[in-house]
Design an enzyme around this catalytic site. Structure first.
Site, PDB file in Angstrom:
ATOM      1  N   CYS A 152      -2.023  -2.653   7.711  1.00 35.26           N
ATOM      2  CA  CYS A 152      -2.018  -3.548   6.545  1.00 35.26           C
ATOM      3  C   CYS A 152      -0.790  -4.454   6.465  1.00 35.26           C
ATOM      4  CB  CYS A 152      -2.183  -2.736   5.273  1.00 35.26           C
ATOM      5  SG  CYS A 152      -3.839  -2.025   5.145  1.00 35.26           S
ATOM      6  N   GLN A 167       8.359 -14.511  21.129  1.00 34.88           N
ATOM      7  CA  GLN A 167       8.018 -15.932  21.296  1.00 34.88           C
ATOM      8  C   GLN A 167       8.682 -16.787  20.208  1.00 34.88           C
ATOM      9  OE1 GLN A 167       3.825 -16.571  22.650  1.00 34.88           O
ATOM     10  NE2 GLN A 167       3.531 -14.464  21.949  1.00 34.88           N
ATOM     11  N   LYS A 185      -6.602  -4.815  -3.227  1.00 35.55           N
ATOM     12  CA  LYS A 185      -7.146  -5.571  -2.086  1.00 35.55           C
ATOM     13  C   LYS A 185      -8.189  -4.723  -1.365  1.00 35.55           C
ATOM     14  CE  LYS A 185      -3.404  -4.480   1.219  1.00 35.55           C
ATOM     15  NZ  LYS A 185      -4.182  -3.652   2.111  1.00 35.55           N
ATOM     16  N   VAL A 218       3.296   0.309   4.184  1.00 29.63           N
ATOM     17  CA  VAL A 218       2.555   1.011   5.244  1.00 29.63           C
ATOM     18  C   VAL A 218       1.144   0.442   5.398  1.00 29.63           C
ATOM     19  CG1 VAL A 218       3.839   3.158   4.983  1.00 29.63           C
ATOM     20  CG2 VAL A 218       1.789   2.813   3.609  1.00 29.63           C
ATOM     21  N   GLU A 252      -4.661  -0.811  -1.294  1.00 30.26           N
ATOM     22  CA  GLU A 252      -5.959  -0.940  -0.626  1.00 30.26           C
ATOM     23  C   GLU A 252      -6.948  -0.063  -1.392  1.00 30.26           C
ATOM     24  OE1 GLU A 252      -6.033  -0.043   3.588  1.00 30.26           O
ATOM     25  OE2 GLU A 252      -8.217  -0.125   3.652  1.00 30.26           O
ATOM     26  N   ASP A 278       0.786  -1.244   0.000  1.00 32.35           N
ATOM     27  CA  ASP A 278       0.000   0.000   0.000  1.00 32.35           C
ATOM     28  C   ASP A 278       0.816   1.292   0.000  1.00 32.35           C
ATOM     29  OD1 ASP A 278      -1.948  -1.900   0.169  1.00 32.35           O
ATOM     30  OD2 ASP A 278      -2.760  -1.273   2.085  1.00 32.35           O
ATOM     31  N   LYS A 319      -7.569  -5.049   4.796  1.00 31.47           N
ATOM     32  CA  LYS A 319      -6.249  -4.683   5.303  1.00 31.47           C
ATOM     33  C   LYS A 319      -5.230  -5.760   4.930  1.00 31.47           C
ATOM     34  CE  LYS A 319      -8.074  -1.028   7.135  1.00 31.47           C
ATOM     35  NZ  LYS A 319      -8.025   0.219   6.339  1.00 31.47           N
TER      36      LYS A 319
END
Ligand code: TIU
Length: 226
Positions: free
Chosen positions: A162, A202, A129, A157, A72, A24, A132
Site C-alpha cells: 500500500c 534512476q 480506501k 505499512v 484499507e 494503513d 492498495k
C-alpha cells in the site's frame, strides 16, 4: 537550505508545508487475528515501525503539518471489493469473514481501527480506501488540491504494497514524495529494502527516501520556531 538529507539527493522543503500521509496503520495489519495474519504473515515485522511512525506523527503535529491517515477497508456489503481480491489469501479467513477482531477488513469493525497509539486527532483526515493505493476511489486528490499541498511525506505499512502503490499514484499526479525509512515496514524485510531501492533509483524515479532523524531534523529546521 531548507531540506531533508535524503536519497538520491536532498529533498527540498518549500514554504508550503508537506502533508504527512500515514498508510494503513490499522489493527488488521499490525495485530494477530487481522487480515495481515490471515494472509499468513508475521505481523510483528510490520509492527516494528510503530515507534518511528509515532515520532514522525508527534513532530508533524507540533509543526502543524497537514496529516492524513488511511485505512484499507471495504463496505459491509463488499460491493466495493473486486471478486479476485475476495478469493485470494487463506480460505479459512477471507475479507468479510468474522475474525477475532470483527469482520476482516470491513469499515467500522474493531480490527479496522487505526491502532490506539496513532489514533487520528481532530483536524486530521481519516481516509478509507478500497484499494492498495490511497488515490483510487477516494477524495484524496481533491483534498490535497483544495489545500494547495504539493509535497507528501509517507509512512506506514506495508512498504511494497500500500505504501509503494500510493507513492507511485502520487508521483504520477505530480506530488513530490519522500518515504521515511524507519517509519515503514513489510512482512518481508528484503522486500522493504528492494522497494526503497526501486523508488529512489534512476535519479528518484518515484521519489526520495530518508532516515527518521534526518527527516525530523529537516522539518524542525524548516518549520520550527516560526
Ligand atoms: N498484504 C500486504 O502486504 N499489504 C496489504 O494487503 N495492504 C497494505 O499494504 N496496507
Amino acid at each position: 537550505m531548507r531540506a531533508i538529507a535524503a536519497k538520491p539527493f536532498a529533498f527540498e522543503l518549500s514554504l508550503k508545508k508537506p502533508a504527512l500521509i500515514i498508510i494503513d496503520m490499522q489493527r488488521d495489519f499490525l495485530e494477530p487475528g487481522g487480515f495481515g495474519a490471515a494472509l499468513g504473515n508475521n505481523v510483528s515485522l510490520a509492527a516494528a515501525c510503530i515507534p518511528a511512525v509515532q515520532a514522525l506523527l508527534n513532530t508533524a503535529r507540533e509543526l502543524q503539518l497537514p496529516i492524513i491517515h488511511t485505512r484499507e477497508c471495504h463496505k459491509a456489503d463488499l460491493s466495493d471489493c473486486p471478486p479476485y481480491k475476495l478469493k485470494r489469501g487463506s480460505a479459512a479467513l477471507r475479507i468479510g469473514d468474522a475474525g477475532p477482531m470483527g469482520r476482516i477488513l470491513i469499515d467500522g469493525e474493531p480490527g479496522n481501527a487505526i491502532i490506539a497509539s496513532l489514533a487520528p486527532m481532530d483536524g486530521e483526515l481519516e481516509l478509507t480506501k478500497p484499494g492498495k493505493g490511497a488515490f483510487y476511489n477516494t477524495q484524496l486528490q481533491d483534498y490535497l488540491q483544495q489545500r494547495g499541498i504539493e509535497d507528501l511525506i509517507f509512512a506506514g505499512v506495508t512498504t511494497e504494497v500500500c505504501v509503494q502503490t500510493s507513492m507511485r499514484e502520487a508521483n504520477d499526479r505530480g506530488y513530490r514524495c519522500l518515504l521515511v525509512e524507519e517509519a515503514t515496514a513489510s512482512y518481508f524485510p528484503e522486500f522493504k529494502t528492494a522497494c526503497i531501492n526501486m523508488l529512489v533509483a534512476q535519479g528518484g524515479i518515484v521519489g526520495w527516501a530518508a532516515g527518521l532523524a534526518q527527516t525530523l531534523d529537516g522539518l524542525q529546521k524548516a518549520y520550527g520556531h516560526e
